[in-house]
Design a protein around this motif. Structure first.
Motif, PDB file in Angstrom:
ATOM      1  N   VAL A 167     -24.546 -49.442   4.089  1.00 45.80           N
ATOM      2  CA  VAL A 167     -24.659 -48.843   5.425  1.00 45.80           C
ATOM      3  C   VAL A 167     -23.701 -49.519   6.403  1.00 45.80           C
ATOM      4  O   VAL A 167     -22.935 -48.850   7.112  1.00 45.80           O
ATOM      5  N   LEU A 168     -23.717 -50.854   6.438  1.00 48.08           N
ATOM      6  CA  LEU A 168     -22.838 -51.582   7.353  1.00 48.08           C
ATOM      7  C   LEU A 168     -21.372 -51.368   6.998  1.00 48.08           C
ATOM      8  O   LEU A 168     -20.509 -51.287   7.879  1.00 48.08           O
ATOM      9  N   GLU A 183     -28.969 -57.846   5.594  1.00 47.75           N
ATOM     10  CA  GLU A 183     -30.332 -57.418   5.926  1.00 47.75           C
ATOM     11  C   GLU A 183     -30.678 -57.742   7.376  1.00 47.75           C
ATOM     12  O   GLU A 183     -31.348 -56.963   8.058  1.00 47.75           O
ATOM     13  N   ILE A 184     -30.215 -58.894   7.848  1.00 53.70           N
ATOM     14  CA  ILE A 184     -30.507 -59.312   9.229  1.00 53.70           C
ATOM     15  C   ILE A 184     -29.714 -58.467  10.222  1.00 53.70           C
ATOM     16  O   ILE A 184     -30.266 -57.909  11.178  1.00 53.70           O
ATOM     17  N   ILE A 240     -30.201 -55.480  13.583  1.00 57.85           N
ATOM     18  CA  ILE A 240     -29.566 -55.640  14.902  1.00 57.85           C
ATOM     19  C   ILE A 240     -28.765 -54.399  15.256  1.00 57.85           C
ATOM     20  O   ILE A 240     -28.820 -53.896  16.396  1.00 57.85           O
ATOM     21  N   ILE A 241     -28.007 -53.880  14.290  1.00 53.44           N
ATOM     22  CA  ILE A 241     -27.203 -52.677  14.526  1.00 53.44           C
ATOM     23  C   ILE A 241     -28.093 -51.484  14.861  1.00 53.44           C
ATOM     24  O   ILE A 241     -27.795 -50.696  15.777  1.00 53.44           O
ATOM     25  N   ILE A 242     -29.190 -51.318  14.129  1.00 50.90           N
ATOM     26  CA  ILE A 242     -30.112 -50.216  14.403  1.00 50.90           C
ATOM     27  C   ILE A 242     -30.696 -50.346  15.813  1.00 50.90           C
ATOM     28  O   ILE A 242     -30.812 -49.352  16.553  1.00 50.90           O
ATOM     29  N   GLY A 269     -24.125 -41.593   7.061  1.00 47.54           N
ATOM     30  CA  GLY A 269     -23.596 -40.306   7.495  1.00 47.54           C
ATOM     31  C   GLY A 269     -24.348 -39.769   8.694  1.00 47.54           C
ATOM     32  O   GLY A 269     -23.748 -39.234   9.642  1.00 47.54           O
ATOM     33  N   LEU A 270     -25.678 -39.927   8.696  1.00 46.41           N
ATOM     34  CA  LEU A 270     -26.492 -39.484   9.829  1.00 46.41           C
ATOM     35  C   LEU A 270     -26.137 -40.261  11.094  1.00 46.41           C
ATOM     36  O   LEU A 270     -26.034 -39.676  12.188  1.00 46.41           O
ATOM     37  N   ILE A 271     -25.945 -41.570  10.953  1.00 45.63           N
ATOM     38  CA  ILE A 271     -25.570 -42.394  12.115  1.00 45.63           C
ATOM     39  C   ILE A 271     -24.232 -41.943  12.694  1.00 45.63           C
ATOM     40  O   ILE A 271     -24.075 -41.821  13.916  1.00 45.63           O
TER      41      ILE A 271
END
Length: 366
Positions: free
Chosen positions: A16-17, A142-143, A147-149, A225-227
């Motif tokens: 994801v990142l 994971e951390i 934070i990004i979310i 993709g959703l982000i």
């Protein structure tokens, strides 16, 4: 390869990142204008197909990275040079993403800082993370994923409460038909960022639950993709098509629109921090793929000695790629069309076809 393992959740957060990385701050798919979100969606579908292809190759060679099973499939005399080309491709991808982050930081915040200094600081941090091992990188992912979310959710809520979003900027849908959408999706959005997941083929053997490679990867690509779709929709609705298209980093301009009660404003620091985190992991994953590919091809036992060498090569390449940001971006479009297409969508299906042909020939002989 190193002996440490990563969990399915760590693979998920790394992908994801990696996917949102620099794609989150650039005008992704804007060749399709206000239908850029559709181009991203189609690019995502193509990316899922490519990931399934990488997974099929992994199923046949679960203990080997890409650079090793290429030699199994094509033979050492052909496979080794092709593996070396992949290593060079990983080096190029690392250098490009390093340059992306350095250009944004010097453009957005650190105006008087030399580009080379910015690149050096980032590559030192990435090199240290890779030196510690993939497991440490996975735990960090994971951390920072949380934070990004949190940043993304907070930023979008504040933009909506600032009354900056105008839904009419998103209409009409498909005003110019499907042609510009398809042109934007293939190969540009497909290759950047979804096709770049080919570098994870160097990590798949290190997953502690190998049957989770497919589930974690597809879920991660779907979420990323959703982000990206939500981000481009908010940018177009806030700034308008013309401003997003003409902006190098539209996310920065979008968060600048946040003004609540004349005291909550200037949130561009959140956007810059989001880019730093995303690009760090994107550079790190490409870096890891280049470094492990290099040590795998040359059968290096003490792999960590090559971490510094990898970082030095990447830093050198990032400064030579282009003379300025305009040249860097124009070269990026060409590399997505030709270089990335060959290594992400050209060679892997050929490898799978040749693998099945060899299997049939061996069965007939037996």
């Amino acid at each position: 390869m190193e002996q440490t393992k990563i969990s399915p959740n760590q693979l998920f957060t790394l992908i994801v990142l990696f996917e949102i990385g620099t794609a989150l701050v650039v005008p992704l798919g804007m060749e399709a204008k206000r239908d850029a979100w559709l181009a991203i969606f189609l690019g995502l579908l193509g990316g899922l197909v490519l990931y399934l292809l990488y997974y099929r190759l992994f199923v046949h060679y679960p203990d080997l990275p890409l650079t090793s099973y290429i030699q199994r499939i094509l033979g050492k005399w052909v496979g080794w040079p092709v593996g070396l080309l992949y290593v060079l491709f990983f080096f190029y991808g690392t250098a490009r993403d390093l340059r992306d982050a350095s250009e944004l930081l010097t453009t957005a915040s650190y105006y008087h800082t030399p580009l080379l200094m910015m690149s050096t600081l980032m590559i030192l941090i990435v090199a240290y993370a890779v030196f510690l091992g993939l497991e440490v990188l996975g735990r960090a992912a994971e951390i920072f994923f949380m934070i990004i979310i949190l940043f993304g959710f907070t930023g979008n809520v504040l933009i909506f409460f600032s009354n900056a979003v105008k839904i009419e900027n998103l209409l009409p849908v498909l005003e110019n038909g499907w042609k510009p959408v398809l042109t934007a999706a293939y190969p540009q959005v497909l290759m950047f960022p979804f096709g770049e997941t080919v570098c994870f083929t160097m990590m798949f053997p290190l997953l502690n639950k190998r049957d989770a490679v497919l589930k974690s990867g597809l879920a991660a690509m779907g979420l990323s993709g959703l982000i990206l779709i939500i981000t481009i929709l908010v940018e177009i609705a806030t700034l308008g098509v013309t401003n997003v298209t003409n902006s190098v980093f539209p996310l920065l301009k979008t968060v600048d629109k946040v003004t609540i009660g004349h005291f909550l404003e200037r949130l561009d620091a959140l956007a810059v921090l989001t880019l730093i985190i995303g690009d760090f992991f994107k550079v790190a994953v490409f870096y890891y793929a280049a470094y492990t590919g290099l040590t795998d091809l040359f059968n290096v036992k003490n792999q960590r000695k090559y971490v510094v060498l990898t970082g030095t090569i990447v830093l050198f390449l990032s400064t030579l790629i282009a003379r300025n940001i305009t040249e860097h971006l124009s070269q990026g479009k060409l590399s997505l069309k030709y270089i990335f297409t060959v290594f992400s969508a050209g060679i892997p299906p050929l490898l799978l076809i040749i693998h099945h042909i060899r299997q049939r020939v061996e069965k007939r002989k037996s």
